[in-house]
Design an enzyme around this catalytic site. Structure first.
Site, mmCIF file in Angstrom:
data_model
loop_
_atom_site.group_PDB
_atom_site.id
_atom_site.type_symbol
_atom_site.label_atom_id
_atom_site.label_comp_id
_atom_site.label_asym_id
_atom_site.label_seq_id
_atom_site.Cartn_x
_atom_site.Cartn_y
_atom_site.Cartn_z
ATOM 1 N N LYS A 97 0.843 -1.201 0.000
ATOM 2 C CA LYS A 97 0.000 0.000 0.000
ATOM 3 C C LYS A 97 0.874 1.245 0.000
ATOM 4 C CE LYS A 97 -4.315 0.486 2.311
ATOM 5 N NZ LYS A 97 -4.952 0.400 3.632
HETATM 6 C C1 E4P Z 1 -8.163 0.738 4.131
HETATM 7 O O1 E4P Z 1 -7.570 0.422 3.149
HETATM 8 C C2 E4P Z 1 -8.201 2.104 4.713
HETATM 9 O O2 E4P Z 1 -6.981 2.401 5.290
HETATM 10 C C3 E4P Z 1 -9.349 2.149 5.701
HETATM 11 O O3 E4P Z 1 -10.512 1.665 5.039
HETATM 12 C C4 E4P Z 1 -9.612 3.493 6.345
HETATM 13 O O4 E4P Z 1 -10.803 3.423 7.095
HETATM 14 P P1 E4P Z 1 -11.208 4.499 8.187
HETATM 15 O O5 E4P Z 1 -11.414 5.794 7.505
HETATM 16 O O6 E4P Z 1 -12.500 3.998 8.789
HETATM 17 O O7 E4P Z 1 -10.097 4.554 9.181
#
Ligand code: E4P
Length: 276
Positions: A97
Protein backbone atom coordinates in the site's frame (compact mmCIF):
# COMPACT_ATOMS: atom_id res chain seq x y z
CA UNK A 1 -18.23 -6.39 -6.25
CA UNK A 2 -15.61 -8.18 -4.18
CA UNK A 3 -15.56 -7.88 -0.41
CA UNK A 4 -12.39 -7.42 1.64
CA UNK A 5 -12.14 -7.13 5.40
CA UNK A 6 -10.51 -3.96 6.72
CA UNK A 7 -8.62 -5.22 9.75
CA UNK A 8 -5.31 -6.59 11.04
CA UNK A 9 -7.08 -8.82 13.58
CA UNK A 10 -6.47 -12.48 12.73
CA UNK A 11 -9.53 -13.74 14.61
CA UNK A 12 -11.80 -11.34 12.70
CA UNK A 13 -10.25 -12.46 9.39
CA UNK A 14 -10.73 -16.14 10.31
CA UNK A 15 -14.37 -15.54 11.29
CA UNK A 16 -15.28 -13.78 8.03
CA UNK A 17 -13.21 -16.26 5.97
CA UNK A 18 -15.34 -19.02 7.52
CA UNK A 19 -18.42 -17.50 5.79
CA UNK A 20 -16.79 -18.39 2.45
CA UNK A 21 -17.31 -14.89 1.03
CA UNK A 22 -14.00 -13.19 1.74
CA UNK A 23 -12.00 -11.88 -1.23
CA UNK A 24 -9.11 -10.15 0.56
CA UNK A 25 -7.79 -8.11 3.49
CA UNK A 26 -6.61 -4.53 3.90
CA UNK A 27 -4.54 -3.17 6.77
CA UNK A 28 -3.00 0.19 7.54
CA UNK A 29 -0.61 1.37 10.29
CA UNK A 30 -3.55 2.38 12.54
CA UNK A 31 -5.18 -1.06 12.23
CA UNK A 32 -1.82 -2.75 12.93
CA UNK A 33 -1.42 -0.51 16.03
CA UNK A 34 -4.89 -1.48 17.29
CA UNK A 35 -4.08 -5.19 16.89
CA UNK A 36 -0.60 -4.94 18.43
CA UNK A 37 -1.95 -2.93 21.41
CA UNK A 38 -4.69 -5.55 21.98
CA UNK A 39 -2.30 -8.48 21.69
CA UNK A 40 0.16 -6.84 24.10
CA UNK A 41 -2.63 -6.15 26.59
CA UNK A 42 -3.70 -9.80 26.46
CA UNK A 43 -0.30 -11.51 26.53
CA UNK A 44 1.73 -8.83 28.36
CA UNK A 45 4.78 -9.65 26.22
CA UNK A 46 6.40 -8.56 22.93
CA UNK A 47 4.59 -9.53 19.76
CA UNK A 48 6.20 -11.35 16.83
CA UNK A 49 4.48 -9.23 14.21
CA UNK A 50 6.18 -10.93 11.29
CA UNK A 51 4.78 -14.35 12.13
CA UNK A 52 1.38 -12.80 12.97
CA UNK A 53 1.26 -11.23 9.48
CA UNK A 54 2.34 -14.55 7.96
CA UNK A 55 -0.69 -16.15 9.62
CA UNK A 56 -2.93 -13.44 8.13
CA UNK A 57 -1.52 -14.20 4.68
CA UNK A 58 -2.03 -17.93 5.24
CA UNK A 59 -5.67 -17.74 6.34
CA UNK A 60 -6.36 -15.42 3.41
CA UNK A 61 -5.57 -18.37 1.10
CA UNK A 62 -4.06 -16.52 -1.85
CA UNK A 63 -6.51 -13.58 -1.67
CA UNK A 64 -4.86 -10.11 -1.67
CA UNK A 65 -3.62 -8.78 1.68
CA UNK A 66 -2.51 -5.13 1.66
CA UNK A 67 0.33 -3.98 3.91
CA UNK A 68 1.23 -0.30 4.00
CA UNK A 69 4.61 1.43 3.88
CA UNK A 70 5.34 4.22 6.37
CA UNK A 71 8.14 6.01 4.49
CA UNK A 72 7.40 9.50 3.24
CA UNK A 73 9.71 9.80 0.26
CA UNK A 74 10.34 7.80 -2.93
CA UNK A 75 13.45 6.00 -1.66
CA UNK A 76 11.92 4.93 1.65
CA UNK A 77 8.64 3.83 0.11
CA UNK A 78 10.34 1.73 -2.56
CA UNK A 79 12.75 0.23 -0.01
CA UNK A 80 9.93 -0.69 2.36
CA UNK A 81 7.73 -1.94 -0.47
CA UNK A 82 10.49 -4.26 -1.67
CA UNK A 83 11.13 -5.44 1.88
CA UNK A 84 7.44 -6.20 2.54
CA UNK A 85 7.27 -8.07 -0.74
CA UNK A 86 10.44 -10.05 -0.06
CA UNK A 87 9.37 -11.01 3.47
CA UNK A 88 5.82 -12.00 2.62
CA UNK A 89 5.53 -12.79 -1.08
CA UNK A 90 6.02 -16.55 -0.66
CA UNK A 91 2.33 -16.64 0.32
CA UNK A 92 1.67 -15.14 -3.13
CA UNK A 93 -0.87 -12.56 -2.01
CA UNK A 94 0.86 -9.51 -0.57
CA UNK A 95 -0.03 -6.08 -2.01
CA UNK A 96 2.01 -3.03 -1.03
CA UNK A 97 0.00 0.00 0.00
CA UNK A 98 1.46 3.31 -1.14
CA UNK A 99 -0.04 6.71 -0.26
CA UNK A 100 -0.90 8.69 -3.37
CA UNK A 101 0.88 11.73 -1.98
CA UNK A 102 3.18 11.33 1.05
CA UNK A 103 3.23 15.04 1.97
CA UNK A 104 2.11 15.97 5.44
CA UNK A 105 0.71 19.48 5.23
CA UNK A 106 0.39 21.69 2.17
CA UNK A 107 3.96 22.80 1.38
CA UNK A 108 6.05 19.87 0.24
CA UNK A 109 8.34 19.05 -2.63
CA UNK A 110 7.66 15.30 -2.49
CA UNK A 111 4.02 15.33 -3.65
CA UNK A 112 4.80 13.13 -6.65
CA UNK A 113 6.89 10.58 -4.74
CA UNK A 114 3.90 8.29 -4.18
CA UNK A 115 3.20 8.12 -7.92
CA UNK A 116 6.89 7.56 -8.69
CA UNK A 117 7.04 4.77 -6.08
CA UNK A 118 3.95 3.12 -7.61
CA UNK A 119 5.60 3.26 -11.03
CA UNK A 120 8.83 1.72 -9.72
CA UNK A 121 7.19 -1.05 -7.65
CA UNK A 122 4.88 -1.90 -10.56
CA UNK A 123 7.88 -2.10 -12.86
CA UNK A 124 9.31 -4.66 -10.42
CA UNK A 125 5.98 -6.57 -10.67
CA UNK A 126 5.12 -5.80 -7.04
CA UNK A 127 1.36 -5.28 -6.85
CA UNK A 128 0.37 -1.89 -5.42
CA UNK A 129 -2.76 -0.68 -3.66
CA UNK A 130 -2.68 3.13 -3.79
CA UNK A 131 -4.22 4.57 -0.64
CA UNK A 132 -5.52 7.87 0.76
CA UNK A 133 -7.34 8.79 -2.46
CA UNK A 134 -9.70 11.76 -2.13
CA UNK A 135 -10.01 12.91 -5.76
CA UNK A 136 -10.67 11.14 -9.07
CA UNK A 137 -7.55 12.89 -10.38
CA UNK A 138 -5.40 11.14 -7.77
CA UNK A 139 -7.03 7.82 -8.68
CA UNK A 140 -6.36 8.45 -12.37
CA UNK A 141 -2.64 9.19 -11.88
CA UNK A 142 -2.16 6.21 -9.55
CA UNK A 143 -3.86 3.93 -12.07
CA UNK A 144 -1.73 5.32 -14.92
CA UNK A 145 1.38 4.67 -12.81
CA UNK A 146 0.39 1.01 -12.57
CA UNK A 147 -1.49 0.56 -9.27
CA UNK A 148 -3.56 -2.64 -9.23
CA UNK A 149 -6.00 -1.08 -6.76
CA UNK A 150 -6.84 2.52 -5.98
CA UNK A 151 -8.48 3.14 -2.61
CA UNK A 152 -10.78 6.18 -2.36
CA UNK A 153 -11.78 6.84 1.26
CA UNK A 154 -15.58 6.92 1.27
CA UNK A 155 -16.32 7.60 4.96
CA UNK A 156 -13.47 10.05 5.44
CA UNK A 157 -14.69 12.07 2.43
CA UNK A 158 -18.11 12.32 4.12
CA UNK A 159 -16.35 13.29 7.37
CA UNK A 160 -14.46 16.06 5.57
CA UNK A 161 -17.60 17.55 4.00
CA UNK A 162 -19.36 17.44 7.38
CA UNK A 163 -16.38 18.84 9.30
CA UNK A 164 -15.87 21.72 6.84
CA UNK A 165 -19.52 22.65 7.32
CA UNK A 166 -19.59 22.15 11.09
CA UNK A 167 -22.16 19.36 10.98
CA UNK A 168 -22.29 17.05 13.99
CA UNK A 169 -22.02 13.32 13.29
CA UNK A 170 -20.95 9.98 14.68
CA UNK A 171 -18.43 7.78 12.84
CA UNK A 172 -20.96 5.24 11.56
CA UNK A 173 -23.69 7.79 10.63
CA UNK A 174 -25.06 7.57 7.10
CA UNK A 175 -24.34 10.51 4.78
CA UNK A 176 -26.51 10.81 1.65
CA UNK A 177 -24.78 9.85 -1.57
CA UNK A 178 -26.68 12.61 -3.39
CA UNK A 179 -25.17 15.19 -1.01
CA UNK A 180 -26.44 17.31 1.86
CA UNK A 181 -28.24 20.62 1.39
CA UNK A 182 -27.45 23.52 3.74
CA UNK A 183 -28.71 27.09 3.18
CA UNK A 184 -30.11 25.91 -0.21
CA UNK A 185 -26.69 24.78 -1.42
CA UNK A 186 -25.37 21.23 -1.80
CA UNK A 187 -22.21 20.90 0.29
CA UNK A 188 -19.16 19.81 -1.67
CA UNK A 189 -15.42 19.25 -1.76
CA UNK A 190 -14.25 20.61 -5.11
CA UNK A 191 -17.26 19.10 -6.90
CA UNK A 192 -17.41 15.89 -4.86
CA UNK A 193 -20.67 15.81 -2.91
CA UNK A 194 -20.23 12.60 -0.87
CA UNK A 195 -17.93 9.64 -0.32
CA UNK A 196 -20.05 7.51 -2.63
CA UNK A 197 -19.91 10.27 -5.25
CA UNK A 198 -16.10 10.03 -4.98
CA UNK A 199 -16.29 6.26 -5.65
CA UNK A 200 -18.60 6.84 -8.62
CA UNK A 201 -16.33 9.47 -10.18
CA UNK A 202 -13.16 7.40 -9.59
CA UNK A 203 -14.83 4.36 -11.22
CA UNK A 204 -16.01 6.42 -14.19
CA UNK A 205 -12.66 8.07 -14.89
CA UNK A 206 -10.82 4.73 -14.70
CA UNK A 207 -13.32 2.85 -16.85
CA UNK A 208 -13.57 5.62 -19.45
CA UNK A 209 -9.77 5.74 -19.67
CA UNK A 210 -9.76 1.96 -20.20
CA UNK A 211 -7.36 1.43 -17.30
CA UNK A 212 -7.31 -2.04 -15.73
CA UNK A 213 -6.97 -0.80 -12.13
CA UNK A 214 -9.69 -1.87 -9.70
CA UNK A 215 -11.47 0.71 -7.57
CA UNK A 216 -11.42 -0.36 -3.93
CA UNK A 217 -13.96 1.56 -1.85
CA UNK A 218 -12.20 2.04 1.52
CA UNK A 219 -13.34 3.66 4.75
CA UNK A 220 -16.81 2.08 4.62
CA UNK A 221 -18.81 2.96 7.73
CA UNK A 222 -22.27 1.40 7.36
CA UNK A 223 -24.23 -1.13 5.30
CA UNK A 224 -26.05 1.44 3.16
CA UNK A 225 -22.74 2.97 2.14
CA UNK A 226 -21.52 -0.52 1.21
CA UNK A 227 -24.56 -1.04 -1.05
CA UNK A 228 -24.16 2.39 -2.63
CA UNK A 229 -20.45 1.77 -3.28
CA UNK A 230 -21.43 -1.35 -5.24
CA UNK A 231 -24.08 0.60 -7.19
CA UNK A 232 -21.53 3.36 -7.87
CA UNK A 233 -19.28 0.86 -9.66
CA UNK A 234 -16.66 -0.09 -7.04
CA UNK A 235 -14.87 -3.32 -7.94
CA UNK A 236 -14.07 -4.03 -4.29
CA UNK A 237 -15.22 -2.70 -0.91
CA UNK A 238 -13.09 -3.12 2.18
CA UNK A 239 -15.28 -3.30 5.22
CA UNK A 240 -14.61 -3.42 8.98
CA UNK A 241 -15.64 -6.58 10.87
CA UNK A 242 -18.60 -4.95 12.70
CA UNK A 243 -19.97 -3.51 9.45
CA UNK A 244 -19.71 -6.90 7.67
CA UNK A 245 -21.79 -8.35 10.52
CA UNK A 246 -24.36 -5.58 10.05
CA UNK A 247 -24.76 -6.47 6.35
CA UNK A 248 -26.83 -9.46 7.50
CA UNK A 249 -29.23 -7.60 9.76
CA UNK A 250 -32.85 -6.54 9.24
CA UNK A 251 -35.66 -6.20 11.78
CA UNK A 252 -38.15 -8.13 9.62
CA UNK A 253 -35.66 -10.98 9.09
CA UNK A 254 -35.41 -11.44 12.88
CA UNK A 255 -39.17 -11.07 13.32
CA UNK A 256 -39.89 -13.56 10.52
CA UNK A 257 -37.38 -15.99 11.98
CA UNK A 258 -39.11 -15.91 15.36
CA UNK A 259 -42.52 -16.58 13.77
CA UNK A 260 -41.17 -19.55 11.74
CA UNK A 261 -39.61 -21.05 14.86
CA UNK A 262 -42.85 -20.50 16.86
CA UNK A 263 -44.83 -22.25 14.11
CA UNK A 264 -42.89 -25.53 13.98
CA UNK A 265 -45.39 -28.37 14.36
CA UNK A 266 -44.11 -31.67 15.88
CA UNK A 267 -44.71 -33.51 12.57
CA UNK A 268 -42.39 -31.13 10.74
CA UNK A 269 -39.80 -31.22 13.54
CA UNK A 270 -39.81 -35.05 13.46
CA UNK A 271 -39.40 -35.05 9.67
CA UNK A 272 -36.41 -32.75 9.91
CA UNK A 273 -34.71 -34.85 12.54
CA UNK A 274 -35.01 -37.92 10.32
CA UNK A 275 -38.07 -39.43 12.04
CA UNK A 276 -41.57 -40.13 10.67
C1 E4P B 1 -8.16 0.74 4.13
O1 E4P B 1 -7.57 0.42 3.15
C2 E4P B 1 -8.20 2.10 4.71
O2 E4P B 1 -6.98 2.40 5.29
C3 E4P B 1 -9.35 2.15 5.70
O3 E4P B 1 -10.51 1.67 5.04
C4 E4P B 1 -9.61 3.49 6.34
O4 E4P B 1 -10.80 3.42 7.09
P1 E4P B 1 -11.21 4.50 8.19
O5 E4P B 1 -11.41 5.79 7.51
O6 E4P B 1 -12.50 4.00 8.79
O7 E4P B 1 -10.10 4.55 9.18
Amino acid sequence: MKIFIDTANLEEIKEIASYGVLDGVTTNPSLIKKTVDNLKKKSKKEIDLESYIKQILKVSKGKPVSLEVVGTDFKEMVKEGKLLYKKFHSAGNVYVKIPVNPCIGEKCSLASDGIKAIKELSRLKIPVNCTLIFTPEQAFLAAKAGAKFVSPFTGREDDYIREMNKLKFKKQDYFPQEGFRKNKKILEDNGIISGVDLIKKCSEIIKKSKLKTEVLAASIRNSRQFREAAEAGADIATVPFEVIKKLLEHHKTAEGMKKFIDDIVPEYARLLTGGK
